[in-house]
Design a protein around this motif. Structure first.
Motif, mmCIF file in Angstrom:
data_model
loop_
_atom_site.group_PDB
_atom_site.id
_atom_site.type_symbol
_atom_site.label_atom_id
_atom_site.label_comp_id
_atom_site.label_asym_id
_atom_site.label_seq_id
_atom_site.Cartn_x
_atom_site.Cartn_y
_atom_site.Cartn_z
ATOM 1 N N LEU A 59 1.785 20.645 20.290
ATOM 2 C CA LEU A 59 2.199 19.266 20.003
ATOM 3 C C LEU A 59 2.616 19.075 18.541
ATOM 4 O O LEU A 59 2.843 17.955 18.103
ATOM 5 N N LEU A 100 11.338 15.806 12.181
ATOM 6 C CA LEU A 100 11.813 15.084 13.367
ATOM 7 C C LEU A 100 13.332 14.984 13.371
ATOM 8 O O LEU A 100 13.970 15.145 14.414
ATOM 9 N N LYS A 103 14.619 18.316 14.427
ATOM 10 C CA LYS A 103 14.268 18.669 15.811
ATOM 11 C C LYS A 103 15.129 17.938 16.831
ATOM 12 O O LYS A 103 15.590 18.531 17.798
ATOM 13 N N TYR A 104 15.345 16.652 16.604
ATOM 14 C CA TYR A 104 16.052 15.863 17.615
ATOM 15 C C TYR A 104 17.553 15.787 17.378
ATOM 16 O O TYR A 104 18.216 14.898 17.890
ATOM 17 N N SER A 105 18.099 16.720 16.598
ATOM 18 C CA SER A 105 19.551 16.758 16.442
ATOM 19 C C SER A 105 20.143 17.840 17.334
ATOM 20 O O SER A 105 21.319 18.131 17.280
ATOM 21 N N ARG A 106 19.327 18.502 18.139
ATOM 22 C CA ARG A 106 19.815 19.540 19.064
ATOM 23 C C ARG A 106 19.039 19.407 20.380
ATOM 24 O O ARG A 106 18.006 18.731 20.407
ATOM 25 N N PRO A 107 19.541 20.036 21.445
ATOM 26 C CA PRO A 107 18.845 19.861 22.734
ATOM 27 C C PRO A 107 17.396 20.355 22.660
ATOM 28 O O PRO A 107 17.145 21.515 22.349
ATOM 29 N N THR A 108 16.475 19.429 22.874
ATOM 30 C CA THR A 108 15.059 19.804 22.828
ATOM 31 C C THR A 108 14.389 19.581 24.170
ATOM 32 O O THR A 108 13.299 20.075 24.403
ATOM 33 N N ARG A 109 15.019 18.773 24.991
ATOM 34 C CA ARG A 109 14.430 18.477 26.298
ATOM 35 C C ARG A 109 15.476 18.722 27.365
ATOM 36 O O ARG A 109 16.632 18.379 27.204
ATOM 37 N N CYS A 110 15.016 19.315 28.436
ATOM 38 C CA CYS A 110 15.935 19.796 29.454
ATOM 39 C C CYS A 110 15.823 18.958 30.720
ATOM 40 O O CYS A 110 14.959 18.111 30.838
ATOM 41 N N CYS A 111 16.669 19.280 31.669
ATOM 42 C CA CYS A 111 16.613 18.533 32.922
ATOM 43 C C CYS A 111 15.608 19.167 33.862
ATOM 44 O O CYS A 111 15.486 18.807 34.982
#
Lengths: 111, 687
Positions: A59, A100, A103-111
């Motif tokens: 986390l 942050l 981290k959140y400027s590129r794909p971090t979460r997928c489908c």
């Protein structure tokens, strides 16, 4: 009279013996309880501590600690090479914000 | 002796897997225990991991324990960070596991449990895991480069461009499809809407806590957030019971779609620490917890699977989405077996954090096996419902009728008996007004999960709380995909527009942020809106489009990897990626062709548009429906164009990579790999 005294003595010694045995038994039981409890505690600690550390790392809770450790290692290596130390370490708030943003400027979460 | 024992153990595992699969595949007329699904999947995964991934690591990719990784060579403490393999596996799994492996198998259960389960297991072991693993290994050898960069350098500039464009296209369709699942889960559900609405101020509170009060103390903030979220789930029942509050939180599909579009815009435009990141922490924590809890629940309860192995809808007449097993079962399952989107994670953050090349096997191949296992559990959760109940929840009103009596009569006539009283009782037990016409997969999955959880803890008394907990879990991490995806889409668009006018490329310039955020939410919002207004439920259109787009990206990733393998070994091991790539080309091309040109209006966009046009021309439609019908026709033509575009991209990739392969094989192109030079690791052997 002598018989009575002898009987009373033998009763006392029998009672003492029982008391002694009970105490030994109680001690053994409580000791084994304590032993198993401490074993369980050690086992629980051994299992839960890595889990806790894993959860913190997954986390990102320990990200700043790792960043500081990295800075110390880097500074040490630089000092050994005879170089000058770089800029001061980021504050926890600045580090958190920058991390942050990255981290959140590129794909971090997928489908 | 030890070797013989090991060999016997692996033979026993293989036979156990074959036996369990035989038990679920050859069953006729008897109910199957869900335990067989878990045993079959676990045994196949173990064998696949032990033998196939070891073969890939040693022979095909030749992973080198002594070679320094980008994390070691470029360690900067922020982007490139050597990370413990178990921690990195947790990061990687949390990143790749999204709503796809939950929703896809739930929808594919309309064919029966067998086709979907087989594809989940076989597709993952031979396709999805291979893609994730090879892309990760290739990216490690190229300083953590992205798939687009690898395509450009190893294949051609054209392939790189197609890959970059495909990512944006997939993102938009993916966001619309998952947003529609949220809308259908929360439509006319005051309890669910209240819980999710409350999660926004909870996330903002966590964001403030993490930014100002205790910077970076993620676990503390997450613990507070989880406690507040539990309160939100439980308190929802009081909101649903209060006539005034229930009315406030009972929203129509269109209202929910608008709320989601606004939310996506806000999450993309607001500072990331305020809403997006804290929600992501909450979602990651709950995701990991629920996945393990569901596995434990299935093993504890050992529910019986009620769905037959194959239903009559294998012929393509399914009520949830139209189309035959091939290609639509593969398109629908998507992420649970093969997900192109994973290649972005495998060539994104993970390769920059891996300590040893050899860890790629566990992280790349192993994480995808876990994701496939999540898909199998979702399939079980959907199939423990009575088939009549499953179809009543998932069938759109346009197919089964708008009233309870019509819907149950239609579903019963298909051989899946269900009556209005059963559905009414189930809705009452889960704390909902009605469970009819909730296409999208989320509500039926939530009912299945609630069934498993309530049999473990609380019984029927807690069914409503478990149902809304499951809805909260699903919606929470769909919203995480929605806000993170919108933000990344915004960055991609800014990057593109920056080539035309520099200020538009500045990610901190607010006019550009507002413009590009608006453009991205408008793009997926349009697809969402048409899905919400679609009388066939929207899922019938959007999920196949998403599946095609997703499998297209997987095709690109596998084609690029085939090129790299050809350069490494010539033809010897190219089949490892070539076989799944060929299967995916067949799937995506057939699905695209059918979605465009199939004569059945429920499948083909063109036929649907023609059908509606004919109805308009005949004057048979009531005046009130004319405007809607005209809009549906335009939507059909746009969907036709989008599908054609995706199919065209597949053809471009196949043609350009095929040309490169030919050049390599006939020796017209030197097999020049763009790997970083070898540097020996400085870490000790046990690190």
């Amino acid at each position: 009279m002598k018989d009575e005294t002898r009987n009373s003595d033998s009763r006392n010694s029998a009672f003492g013996l029982i008391l002694f045995r009970v105490s030994i038994f109680a001690f053994r039981v409580s000791f084994s309880f304590w032993l198993s409890f401490s074993r369980v505690s050690i086992f629980a600690f051994r299992v839960s501590f890595p889990l806790w550390r894993w959860l913190r790392a997954v986390l990102d809770d320990d990200a700043y600690d790792r960043y500081l450790t990295h800075r110390v290692t880097l500074s040490e290596a630089e000092r050994q090479r005879g170089g000058v130390e770089g800029s001061a370490a980021l504050s926890p708030a600045d580090f958190y914000r920058l991390r942050l943003e990255e981290k959140y400027s590129r794909p971090t979460r997928c489908c | 002796m030890k070797k013989t024992l090991k060999a016997l153990l692996w033979i026993a595992i293989a036979l156990g897997g074959a036996g369990a699969l035989g038990a679920i595949a050859l069953e006729r007329g008897e109910r199957v225990s869900a335990t067989w699904f878990i045993v079959a999947a676990a045994c196949f995964y173990l064998v696949g991991y032990r033998f196939y991934s070891a073969f890939l690591a040693a022979r095909v990719l030749a992973l080198d324990e002594t070679r320094a990784t980008p994390a070691e060579r470029r360690d900067d403490g922020r982007d490139f960070v050597p990370t413990n393999k178990w921690v990195l596996m947790g990061h990687h799994f949390a990143a790749i596991a999204g709503p796809g492996p939950l929703i896809g198998p739930t929808l594919a259960a309309q064919f029966g449990y067998l086709p979907g389960t087989l594809w989940l297991i076989v597709g993952a072991v031979l396709g999805g895991c291979v893609q994730d693993f090879t892309v990760l290994a290739a990216s490690i050898r190229r300083d953590g480069k992205s798939l687009g960069q690898m395509a450009r350098e190893e294949v051609s500039k054209l392939s790189g461009m197609v890959a970059s464009f495909a990512v944006l296209a997939i993102m938009i369709i993916l966001l619309a499809a998952v947003a529609l699942v949220v809308v259908n889960a929360l439509r006319a559900s005051p309890w669910g809407t209240w819980t999710i609405a409350l999660s926004i101020p909870i996330a903002v509170l966590m964001g403030l806590y993490l930014r100002y009060w205790r910077p970076g103390r993620v676990l503390e903030a997450t613990a507070i957030g989880v406690a507040l979220l539990a309160f939100a789930v439980v308190s929802g029942q009081w909101v649903a019971a209060s006539p005034g509050w229930a009315q406030v939180f009972t929203l129509s599909g269109v209202a929910l779609a608008m709320a989601l579009i606004l939310y996506g815009f806000a999450a993309s435009a607001l500072p990331v620490w305020l809403l997006l990141a804290p929600r992501d922490y909450l979602s990651a924590f709950i995701k990991l917890g629920v996945v393990f809890a569901l596995a434990a629940g299935i093993l504890w309860v050992r529910p019986q699977v009620e769905m037959p192995p194959l239903t009559r809808f294998v012929d393509g007449t399914g009520p949830i989405f139209a189309g035959g097993i091939f290609p639509f079962c593969f398109i629908t399952i998507a992420c649970g077996a093969v997900s192109g989107f994973h290649s972005l994670i495998s060539s994104g953050t993970t390769p920059k954090m891996i300590t040893r090349e050899t860890h790629a096997r566990m992280i790349g191949y192993g994480s995808m096996l876990l994701e496939s296992f999540v898909g199998v559990m979702a399939m079980v959760a959907a199939c423990v419902l009575q088939p009549g109940v499953y179809f009543a929840i998932n069938s759109p009103a346009g197919i089964v009728g708008a009233t309870a009596a019509e819907a149950t009569a239609a579903i019963s006539s298909w051989g899946f008996p269900v009556d209005p009283a059963t559905m009414q009782n189930l809705a009452r037990l889960v704390g909902e007004e009605s469970l009819f016409n909730r296409a999208g997969g989320a509500p039926s999955l939530a009912v299945g999960m609630a069934h498993i959880f309530s049999n473990t803890i609380g019984g029927e008394r807690l069914l409503a709380v478990w149902y809304h907990f499951a809805i909260m879990f699903e919606v929470l991490f769909i919203l995480t995909v929605l806000d993170a995806g919108t933000r990344v889409g915004r960055f991609m668009l800014q990057d593109l527009l920056g080539h035309f006018w520099k200020p538009l490329g500045r990610t901190s310039w607010y006019p550009s942020i507002l413009l590009t955020s608006g453009a991205i939410v408008a793009a997926w919002g349009w697809f969402l809106y048409q899905g919400v207004r679609d009388p066939l439920g929207g899922i019938n259109t959007l999920w196949p489009l998403f599946g095609i787009a997703n499998q297209l990206l997987a095709t690109i990733a596998l084609a690029v990897m085939t090129t790299i393998l050809l350069k490494l070994h010539r033809l010897r091991y190219a089949w490892v990626t070539l076989v799944p790539a060929t299967a995916l080309v067949a799937v995506t091309m057939t699905a695209s062709f059918q979605k465009m040109f199939h004569a059945n209006p429920r499948i083909g966009f063109w036929a649907h548009a023609q059908d509606l046009s004919a109805q308009l021309a005949s004057g048979a439609l009531p005046a009130a429906q004319v405007a809607d019908t005209q809009r549906f026709i335009v939507n059909d033509y746009i969907n036709f164009g989008v599908t054609g575009l995706l199919a065209g991209l597949v053809l471009i990739v196949v043609a350009s990579t095929g040309l490169e392969w030919l050049k390599l094989l006939v020796g017209r192109r030197a097999p020049d790999l763009q790997e970083t030079p070898y540097v020996a690791t400085q870490y000790a052997e046990a690190d």
